[in-house]
Scaffold this active site. Structure first.
Site, PDB file in Angstrom:
ATOM      1  N   LYS A  78       9.640  -6.650   5.095  1.00 47.06           N
ATOM      2  CA  LYS A  78       9.046  -7.780   5.845  1.00 47.06           C
ATOM      3  C   LYS A  78       8.725  -7.218   7.431  1.00 47.06           C
ATOM      4  CE  LYS A  78       9.668 -12.611   6.895  1.00 47.06           C
ATOM      5  NZ  LYS A  78      10.791 -13.808   7.048  1.00 47.06           N
TER       6      LYS A  78
HETATM    7  C1  E4P Z   1       9.584 -16.980   7.311  1.00 45.85           C
HETATM    8  O1  E4P Z   1       9.592 -16.074   6.374  1.00 45.85           O
HETATM    9  C2  E4P Z   1      10.435 -17.350   8.314  1.00 45.85           C
HETATM   10  O2  E4P Z   1      11.994 -16.846   7.835  1.00 45.85           O
HETATM   11  C3  E4P Z   1      10.597 -18.905   8.590  1.00 45.85           C
HETATM   12  O3  E4P Z   1       9.759 -19.637   7.615  1.00 45.85           O
HETATM   13  C4  E4P Z   1      10.395 -19.325   9.915  1.00 45.85           C
HETATM   14  O4  E4P Z   1      10.713 -20.773   9.942  1.00 45.85           O
HETATM   15  P1  E4P Z   1      11.069 -21.605  11.145  1.00 45.85           P
HETATM   16  O5  E4P Z   1       9.762 -21.664  12.145  1.00 45.85           O
HETATM   17  O6  E4P Z   1      11.675 -22.881  10.963  1.00 45.85           O
HETATM   18  O7  E4P Z   1      12.011 -20.697  11.972  1.00 45.85           O
END
Ligand code: E4P
Length: 217
Positions: free
Chosen positions: A87
């Site tokens: 990522k």
């Molecule tokens: C995506 O990969 C992120 O981990 C995640 O969806 C972020 O979500 P949030 O805005 O609820 O922290």
């Protein structure tokens, strides 16, 4: 549409896996910290534990923000387990790293995407997944679903292979709207997935069927 779970909580990952509808997992440094997983060794072990629960892709996020650092860290993460997807944040060196990993056949997830232009760059660089954060856009009074629709439209125009991974999902309605918009994947907290089950007419209908089956009034 594939369902990923957005957590580093092993119990929740097991619960979603047992439900039989789970296609993968996304994590991020905040989700790791929330579970009290700190220190490189513990974090790496935790990724392997997650991979051993699920059969699909598991996103593991780099902490480095320079090209060389992201490449080193990403290669180390990818070597942990064949299910790991590296990522990478949507920054300039991140785009270069996406291209590097794409050329090497290593799967990537481009994270922290908030605009169609960013999504276009991620696709051009060969990202496997692009993660538009729809909930965080909603939080600042912009319609996150509009962005999902826009990216799906652009990717279809040019037949990009990058999959739209709708992230930052907060509710069952978000999941349904992502499915309508044509997202390839929705990554969701467990409660949003379980909330898809709920309907009062299902509950009252089942109660009536069970009462009738027992012959009770
Ligand atoms: C995506 O990969 C992120 O981990 C995640 O969806 C972020 O979500 P949030 O805005 O609820 O922290």
């Amino acid at each position: 549409m594939k369902f990923f779970i957005d957590t580093a909580n092993l119990e929740q990952i097991k619960e979603a896996q047992d439900l039989g509808v789970l296609d993968g997992v996304t994590t991020n440094p905040s989700l790791m910290a929330k579970e009290g997983i700190t220190g490189t060794d513990n974090i790496l072990k935790h990724y392997v534990n997650i991979c051993n629960i699920v059969t699909g892709d598991v996103s593991a996020e780099v902490i480095a923000t320079d090209f060389k650092g992201m490449v080193n860290e990403g290669e180390m993460l990818a070597s942990l387990h064949p299910q790991i997807v590296v990522k990478i944040p949507m920054i300039k060196d991140g785009v270069k790293a996406l291209k590097y990993f794409s050329d090497k056949g290593i799967k990537t997830n481009c994270t922290l995407v908030f605009s169609a232009g960013q999504a276009l760059l991620a696709a051009k660089a060969g990202a496997t997944y692009v993660s538009p954060f729809l909930g965080r856009l909603d939080d600042i009074n912009q319609d996150g679903i509009d962005l999902i629709e826009q990216i799906v439209y652009i990717y279809q125009n040019y037949d990009f292979g990058t999959q739209v991974l709708a992230a930052s999902i907060r509710s069952p309605l978000h999941i349904v709207r992502c499915a309508e918009a044509g997202a390839d994947v929705a990554t969701c907290p467990l409660n949003a997935i379980l909330d898809l089950l709920k309907h009062p007419l299902t509950d009252s209908g089942l109660a009536k069927f069970l009462a009738d089956a027992k012959g009770t009034k």
